[in-house]
Motif scaffolding. Structure first.
Motif, PDB file in Angstrom:
ATOM      1  N   GLU A 166       0.833  -1.202   0.000  1.00 24.16           N
ATOM      2  CA  GLU A 166       0.000   0.000   0.000  1.00 24.16           C
ATOM      3  C   GLU A 166       0.868   1.252   0.000  1.00 24.16           C
ATOM      4  O   GLU A 166       1.869   1.311   0.722  1.00 24.16           O
ATOM      5  CB  GLU A 166      -0.921   0.025   1.225  1.00 24.16           C
ATOM      6  N   SER A 168       0.273   5.488   0.283  1.00 18.95           N
ATOM      7  CA  SER A 168      -0.740   6.508   0.550  1.00 18.95           C
ATOM      8  C   SER A 168      -0.095   7.878   0.710  1.00 18.95           C
ATOM      9  O   SER A 168       1.084   7.999   1.051  1.00 18.95           O
ATOM     10  CB  SER A 168      -1.543   6.161   1.816  1.00 18.95           C
ATOM     11  N   TYR A 209      -6.696  -1.828  -5.993  1.00 17.34           N
ATOM     12  CA  TYR A 209      -7.661  -0.730  -6.007  1.00 17.34           C
ATOM     13  C   TYR A 209      -6.972   0.592  -5.694  1.00 17.34           C
ATOM     14  O   TYR A 209      -5.838   0.639  -5.220  1.00 17.34           O
ATOM     15  CB  TYR A 209      -8.778  -0.982  -4.992  1.00 17.34           C
ATOM     16  N   SER A 210      -7.673   1.675  -5.976  1.00 18.16           N
ATOM     17  CA  SER A 210      -7.255   3.017  -5.570  1.00 18.16           C
ATOM     18  C   SER A 210      -8.402   3.655  -4.807  1.00 18.16           C
ATOM     19  O   SER A 210      -9.577   3.387  -5.088  1.00 18.16           O
ATOM     20  CB  SER A 210      -6.885   3.870  -6.791  1.00 18.16           C
ATOM     21  N   GLN A 211      -8.067   4.499  -3.830  1.00 19.87           N
ATOM     22  CA  GLN A 211      -9.082   5.100  -2.975  1.00 19.87           C
ATOM     23  C   GLN A 211      -8.751   6.569  -2.719  1.00 19.87           C
ATOM     24  O   GLN A 211      -7.609   6.914  -2.420  1.00 19.87           O
ATOM     25  CB  GLN A 211      -9.146   4.339  -1.650  1.00 19.87           C
ATOM     26  N   THR A 213     -10.191  10.027  -0.516  1.00 22.35           N
ATOM     27  CA  THR A 213     -11.085  10.525   0.531  1.00 22.35           C
ATOM     28  C   THR A 213     -10.845  12.018   0.721  1.00 22.35           C
ATOM     29  O   THR A 213      -9.705  12.457   0.899  1.00 22.35           O
ATOM     30  CB  THR A 213     -10.846   9.801   1.866  1.00 22.35           C
ATOM     31  N   THR A 235     -15.680   9.173   0.562  1.00 23.68           N
ATOM     32  CA  THR A 235     -14.671   8.224   0.103  1.00 23.68           C
ATOM     33  C   THR A 235     -15.122   7.552  -1.185  1.00 23.68           C
ATOM     34  O   THR A 235     -16.283   7.153  -1.321  1.00 23.68           O
ATOM     35  CB  THR A 235     -14.408   7.141   1.172  1.00 23.68           C
ATOM     36  N   ARG A 237     -13.744   4.438  -3.772  1.00 22.95           N
ATOM     37  CA  ARG A 237     -12.791   3.343  -4.026  1.00 22.95           C
ATOM     38  C   ARG A 237     -13.103   2.725  -5.388  1.00 22.95           C
ATOM     39  O   ARG A 237     -14.257   2.436  -5.693  1.00 22.95           O
ATOM     40  CB  ARG A 237     -12.883   2.282  -2.934  1.00 22.95           C
ATOM     41  N   ARG A 238     -12.030   2.499  -6.185  1.00 20.38           N
ATOM     42  CA  ARG A 238     -12.161   1.934  -7.516  1.00 20.38           C
ATOM     43  C   ARG A 238     -11.255   0.716  -7.650  1.00 20.38           C
ATOM     44  O   ARG A 238     -10.063   0.789  -7.362  1.00 20.38           O
ATOM     45  CB  ARG A 238     -11.792   2.975  -8.582  1.00 20.38           C
ATOM     46  N   TYR A 239     -11.838  -0.414  -8.118  1.00 21.30           N
ATOM     47  CA  TYR A 239     -11.089  -1.640  -8.315  1.00 21.30           C
ATOM     48  C   TYR A 239     -10.616  -1.769  -9.756  1.00 21.30           C
ATOM     49  O   TYR A 239     -11.274  -1.286 -10.692  1.00 21.30           O
ATOM     50  CB  TYR A 239     -11.944  -2.848  -7.945  1.00 21.30           C
ATOM     51  N   ASP A 246     -16.919  -1.470  -6.443  1.00 24.21           N
ATOM     52  CA  ASP A 246     -16.531  -0.088  -6.143  1.00 24.21           C
ATOM     53  C   ASP A 246     -17.415   0.498  -5.046  1.00 24.21           C
ATOM     54  O   ASP A 246     -18.587   0.126  -4.885  1.00 24.21           O
ATOM     55  CB  ASP A 246     -16.627   0.782  -7.397  1.00 24.21           C
TER      56      ASP A 246
END
Length: 381
Positions: A166, A168, A209-211, A213, A235, A237-239, A246
């Motif tokens: 991960e 971030s 995925y990307s997220q 927020t 928030t 989130r995209r897979y 999602d």
């Protein structure tokens, strides 16, 4: 050696310690009564030796924490293992306008049986590197940003699909009042990758995925006895694959601390967040929860704590559900804990802790309940 210190200044810089903990778990593998599996109790001993270093150089502060531990299981000896925890952090300042931190952490611990419920020895290695910086634009305004990289690696070939990386980053701006209260706006970006292709029993899809927020944040002290912290935002989130997983929605956390008296502290919290899940077919869950904790310090040597928490998990990252293979899973977890501690000498800490937890689930075979008792002694040299 336990009671006297020849050099107090040196103790402020370097502090070794030794601790021993005995843990009794009434249901070690979190077995479910639905499956007819008998609950298995276990007693284990945890011995830990470590050192803390706090070394200031002018306005810079260097912190080092390192420990090694031995975990000995009485009945299931194959679970016995050695572990370690380490952290090094540089809290830096540059002039009067810049401050931040730079650090690295690494740990080796036995994975929880909460999700897998399998009698498998999985000693996981987790490490992360992080950095942050704050810049004072104006006495009333501050910019902050930071980044973190983390890596989780399973020690069991059976659970390699849980390995993840991960990365971030966060960027925000805060308004700071004369009373040191703050209101701000913050954006966070998270990218997660699964090196083992995220293979599950229900799908061979990529779970990466990307997220993003965007949140408003607040840290406010109404008085010397009342403190409010809050985060409220949106928030997304995209897979990479199976977009039906999602997520788009409101998230946040509110916490209120109230010092009822000089010896009693009450803390209340409520939240709705998107959290990582280690279930074999789900990469995340929408978590709703609330908690109540009370701490009491009748004397300078004694403390008593107790608390209750309830959490609801909605497993929306379940590939099997998206493909219509299995029903959607939802869990409710309720837990109660209490502890008491005593310091007979300023460098000796004794504590006793108890936890009761129960999980109800829409999925057959994952309900459980357990009781945990821990007795601990720690000596600071």
């Amino acid at each position: 050696m336990l009671c006297n210190y020849a050099d107090a200044a040196a103790l402020d810089v370097i502090q070794p310690y030794l601790s021993t903990r005995v843990i009794h778990d009434s249901n070690l593998f979190r077995s479910s009564p639905d499956e007819g599996n008998s609950e298995v109790s276990e007693t284990l001993t945890h011995i830990e030796a470590g050192i803390k270093v706090r070394y200031p150089v002018s306005r810079q502060h260097f912190n080092l924490d390192f420990s090694i531990n031995r975990n000995q299981f009485q009945r299931y000896e194959f679970l016995s293992h050695n572990g370690n925890n380490g952290q090094v952090v540089w809290n830096w300042e540059a002039g009067n306008l810049w401050q931040g931190d730079l650090g690295y952490t690494r740990s080796q611990t036995l994975a929880s049986f909460v999700e897998t419920q399998a009698r498998v020895r999985d000693v996981r290695t987790q490490q992360s590197a992080f950095a942050s910086a704050n810049y004072t634009l104006h006495p009333d305004w501050r910019l902050h940003w930071g980044g973190r990289w983390s890596d989780l690696e399973s020690g069991s070939s059976r659970n390699q699909f849980l390995n993840r990386d991960e990365t971030s980053g966060v960027l925000g701006v805060d308004y700071i009042s004369n009373a040191d209260n703050s209101l701000g706006l913050e954006g966070q970006l998270l990218e997660a990758r699964f090196p083992e292709s995220g293979i599950t029993s229900a799908s061979n899809s990529d779970d990466s995925y990307s997220q993003v927020t965007i949140s408003s944040v607040a840290d406010w002290k109404y008085s010397g006895n009342s403190h409010f912290r809050g985060r409220f935002g949106y928030t997304q989130r995209r897979y990479s694959e199976l977009a039906a997983r999602d997520f788009n929605g409101m998230t946040g956390r509110l916490t209120y601390d109230w010092s009822i008296t000089g010896k009693t502290l009450l803390s209340v919290a409520a939240w709705r967040e998107v959290g990582a899940a280690s279930d074999v077919v789900s990469t995340f869950a929408v978590i709703k929860g609330s908690s109540l904790d009370v701490s009491w310090f009748p004397t300078s040597k004694i403390f008593v704590r107790g608390g209750f928490a309830h959490k609801s998990y909605d497993f929306r990252g379940d590939a099997g559900f998206v493909l219509g293979v299995i029903d959607q899973r939802k869990d409710d977890i309720s837990s109660f804990g209490a502890s008491v501690g005593y310091n007979p000498l300023h460098n000796i800490e004794l504590s006793l802790k108890g936890i009761i937890e129960e999980r109800d689930s829409t999925r057959v075979g994952v309900d459980y309940n357990y009781k945990l008792i821990t007795a601990d002694i720690r000596i600071n040299f």
